[in-house]
Design a protein around this motif. Structure first.
Motif, short mmCIF file in Angstrom:
data_model
loop_
_atom_site.label_atom_id
_atom_site.label_comp_id
_atom_site.label_asym_id
_atom_site.label_seq_id
_atom_site.Cartn_x
_atom_site.Cartn_y
_atom_site.Cartn_z
N ARG A 194 -16.02 12.06 3.71
CA ARG A 194 -14.57 11.91 3.57
C ARG A 194 -14.01 11.04 4.70
NH1 ARG A 194 -9.52 14.21 4.49
NH2 ARG A 194 -8.27 14.49 2.61
N ASP A 195 -14.48 11.28 5.92
CA ASP A 195 -14.03 10.47 7.06
C ASP A 195 -14.45 9.02 6.90
OD1 ASP A 195 -12.94 12.76 8.16
OD2 ASP A 195 -14.59 13.09 9.57
N THR A 196 -15.66 8.81 6.38
CA THR A 196 -16.16 7.45 6.15
C THR A 196 -15.30 6.73 5.13
OG1 THR A 196 -18.45 8.07 6.69
CG2 THR A 196 -18.14 6.09 5.34
N ILE A 197 -14.93 7.42 4.07
CA ILE A 197 -14.08 6.83 3.04
C ILE A 197 -12.71 6.47 3.61
CG2 ILE A 197 -12.83 7.31 0.88
CD1 ILE A 197 -15.32 9.07 0.12
N LEU A 198 -12.13 7.37 4.38
CA LEU A 198 -10.80 7.11 4.95
C LEU A 198 -10.84 5.94 5.93
CD1 LEU A 198 -9.45 10.74 5.47
CD2 LEU A 198 -8.69 9.06 3.77
N ASP A 199 -11.90 5.85 6.72
CA ASP A 199 -12.00 4.73 7.66
C ASP A 199 -12.15 3.42 6.90
OD1 ASP A 199 -12.30 3.89 10.55
OD2 ASP A 199 -14.14 3.05 9.70
N ALA A 200 -12.96 3.43 5.85
CA ALA A 200 -13.13 2.23 5.04
C ALA A 200 -11.82 1.86 4.35
CB ALA A 200 -14.23 2.46 4.00
N ALA A 201 -11.12 2.86 3.85
CA ALA A 201 -9.84 2.61 3.17
C ALA A 201 -8.81 2.03 4.14
CB ALA A 201 -9.32 3.90 2.56
N LEU A 202 -8.82 2.53 5.36
CA LEU A 202 -7.90 2.00 6.37
C LEU A 202 -8.16 0.52 6.59
CD1 LEU A 202 -5.72 2.42 8.52
CD2 LEU A 202 -7.52 3.21 10.07
N ARG A 234 5.65 6.09 -0.89
CA ARG A 234 4.86 7.30 -0.67
C ARG A 234 5.25 8.03 0.61
NH1 ARG A 234 2.41 3.61 -3.59
NH2 ARG A 234 2.61 2.18 -1.84
N MET A 235 6.10 7.43 1.44
CA MET A 235 6.45 8.05 2.71
C MET A 235 7.93 8.36 2.86
SD MET A 235 4.15 6.44 5.77
CE MET A 235 4.56 7.80 6.84
N ARG A 236 8.72 8.01 1.87
CA ARG A 236 10.17 8.18 2.03
C ARG A 236 10.56 9.62 2.39
NH1 ARG A 236 14.60 5.23 1.15
NH2 ARG A 236 13.38 3.54 0.25
N PRO A 237 10.01 10.65 1.74
CA PRO A 237 10.41 12.02 2.13
C PRO A 237 10.12 12.32 3.60
CG PRO A 237 9.31 12.05 0.00
CD PRO A 237 9.11 10.67 0.56
N ALA A 238 8.97 11.86 4.10
CA ALA A 238 8.62 12.11 5.50
C ALA A 238 9.52 11.32 6.44
CB ALA A 238 7.16 11.75 5.74
N ILE A 239 9.86 10.09 6.06
CA ILE A 239 10.73 9.26 6.90
C ILE A 239 12.13 9.85 6.95
CG2 ILE A 239 11.85 7.00 7.04
CD1 ILE A 239 9.25 5.82 5.89
N GLU A 240 12.63 10.27 5.79
CA GLU A 240 13.98 10.84 5.74
C GLU A 240 14.01 12.27 6.28
OE1 GLU A 240 14.98 10.38 1.64
OE2 GLU A 240 15.62 8.28 1.88
N GLY A 241 12.83 12.87 6.43
CA GLY A 241 12.75 14.24 6.94
C GLY A 241 12.33 14.29 8.39
N GLU A 266 -3.80 1.06 11.67
CA GLU A 266 -2.83 2.07 11.27
C GLU A 266 -1.41 1.50 11.30
OE1 GLU A 266 -6.39 4.37 12.82
OE2 GLU A 266 -5.39 2.48 13.24
N SER A 267 -1.14 0.68 12.32
CA SER A 267 0.18 0.06 12.42
C SER A 267 0.45 -0.84 11.22
CB SER A 267 0.29 -0.75 13.72
OG SER A 267 1.58 -1.31 13.85
N ARG A 268 -0.55 -1.63 10.83
CA ARG A 268 -0.36 -2.52 9.69
C ARG A 268 -0.25 -1.74 8.38
NH1 ARG A 268 -3.64 -5.84 13.10
NH2 ARG A 268 -5.61 -5.07 12.24
N LEU A 269 -0.97 -0.63 8.29
CA LEU A 269 -0.85 0.23 7.11
C LEU A 269 0.58 0.76 6.99
CD1 LEU A 269 -2.38 1.83 4.79
CD2 LEU A 269 -2.51 3.70 6.44
N GLN A 321 -2.47 8.11 0.23
CA GLN A 321 -1.61 9.20 0.65
C GLN A 321 -2.24 10.00 1.78
OE1 GLN A 321 1.65 9.91 -0.61
NE2 GLN A 321 1.57 11.03 1.32
N ALA A 322 -3.54 10.23 1.70
CA ALA A 322 -4.24 10.96 2.76
C ALA A 322 -4.14 10.22 4.08
CB ALA A 322 -5.71 11.18 2.38
N LEU A 323 -4.26 8.90 4.06
CA LEU A 323 -4.14 8.11 5.27
C LEU A 323 -2.73 8.20 5.84
CD1 LEU A 323 -6.11 4.87 4.35
CD2 LEU A 323 -6.70 6.48 6.16
N LEU A 324 -1.73 8.06 4.97
CA LEU A 324 -0.35 8.08 5.43
C LEU A 324 0.05 9.43 6.00
CD1 LEU A 324 1.39 6.09 2.55
CD2 LEU A 324 0.95 5.30 4.89
N THR A 325 -0.45 10.50 5.40
CA THR A 325 -0.13 11.85 5.87
C THR A 325 -0.62 12.05 7.30
OG1 THR A 325 -0.21 12.74 3.62
CG2 THR A 325 -0.46 14.31 5.44
#
Length: 206
Positions: free
Chosen positions: A16-24, A121-128, A107-110, A63-67
Motif C-alpha cells: 500500500r505504501d509503495t502504491i501511494l509513493d508511486a501515485a504521488l 476532492r478537498m473542498r470540505p477539508a479546506i472549508e473545515g 506533495e506540494s505539487r499534488l 483521495q488517500a494521498l490528499l487525506t
C-alpha cells in the motif's frame, strides 16, 4: 474482504505504501487528469490487478494521498505558539513552510494541482479544518497587532503571503533553479531573503 477491513499484514502495508509513493510521483508529474492506474502500477512495479486489490480506482488512490497530505500541510501552522515571541513565531512558521517545500515538493505539487482544479476532492477539508485553523491563528495575530508587538496588516493575507512565498519554491522549482543557475541553494537563499522580508514587514510602527 477488503484489505482495509481488517489489520493489514506487513506485506500489505508495504504494498500500500509503495502504491501511494508511486501515485504521488505520477500525480505530481501528470496531474489527476493525466495520471492513469497503468502508470501508477508501472512505477510501483506491481500488476494493475494487484494495485486494484488495494485501491478500487484512481480516485481512491488520489483521495488517500490528499487525506494524509492535509495534516502534513497544517502542522507547521498548528505549531505557532500564542505565548511565544510574535516575530519569532511567524518567522518559525515561514521556515517550517519552506522546509516543507524543500522536503516534500511532490506533495506540494499534488496539493497545488488539486486547488487549481477547484479542490473537488478537498473542498470540505479546506472549508473545515483548514479554514478553522487559519481563523484561530488570525485571532492570535490580531492580538499581537493590538498589543503593538507587530505591525498591523491583514492577518489572513499575511498567512496567504507565507504560503505563496514558500510553496513557490516547490511548485516552480524547475524555474527557480533555471533562473538562479548552478551553484545556488534556492532554499537556503530563500530563507535568508524571507527572514529579512518578514522582519521588515512585521516591525511595529513607531
Amino acid at each position: 474482504m477488503s484489505p482495509t477491513a481488517r489489520p493489514r499484514t506487513r506485506i500489505q502495508q508495504k504494498n500500500r505504501d509503495t502504491i501511494l509513493d508511486a501515485a504521488l510521483e505520477v500525480f505530481s508529474v501528470h496531474g489527476f487528469r493525466g495520471a492513469t492506474l497503468d502508470q501508477i502500477a508501472e512505477v510501483a512495479r506491481l500488476s494493475k490487478p494487484n494495485l486494484l486489490y488495494y485501491f478500487p480506482s484512481k480516485e481512491a488512490v488520489h483521495q488517500a494521498l490528499l487525506t494524509g497530505l492535509l495534516d502534513t500541510w497544517l502542522d507547521p501552522l498548528r505549531k505557532m505558539n500564542p505565548a511565544g515571541d510574535p516575530v519569532a513565531e511567524i518567522l518559525g512558521y515561514v521556515r517550517r513552510k519552506l522546509d516543507l517545500a524543500r522536503d516534500f515538493p511532490r506533495e506540494s505539487r499534488l496539493f497545488a494541482g488539486e486547488i487549481l482544479q477547484g479542490a473537488p476532492r478537498m473542498r470540505p477539508a479546506i472549508e473545515g479544518d483548514l479554514k478553522a485553523l487559519v481563523d484561530e491563528k488570525a485571532v492570535i495575530l490580531t492580538r499581537w497587532m493590538d498589543e503593538g508587538r507587530i505591525a498591523r496588516v491583514s492577518p489572513v493575507h499575511l498567512i496567504f503571503s507565507i504560503w505563496a512565498l514558500t510553496q513557490h519554491y516547490a511548485d516552480f522549482e524547475v524555474q527557480v533553479r533555471a533562473v538562479l543557475g548552478a551553484g545556488h541553494d534556492p532554499f537556503a537563499e530563500a530563507q535568508d531573503y524571507l527572514d529579512t522580508l518578514f522582519r521588515k514587514l512585521l516591525a511595529p510602527n513607531d
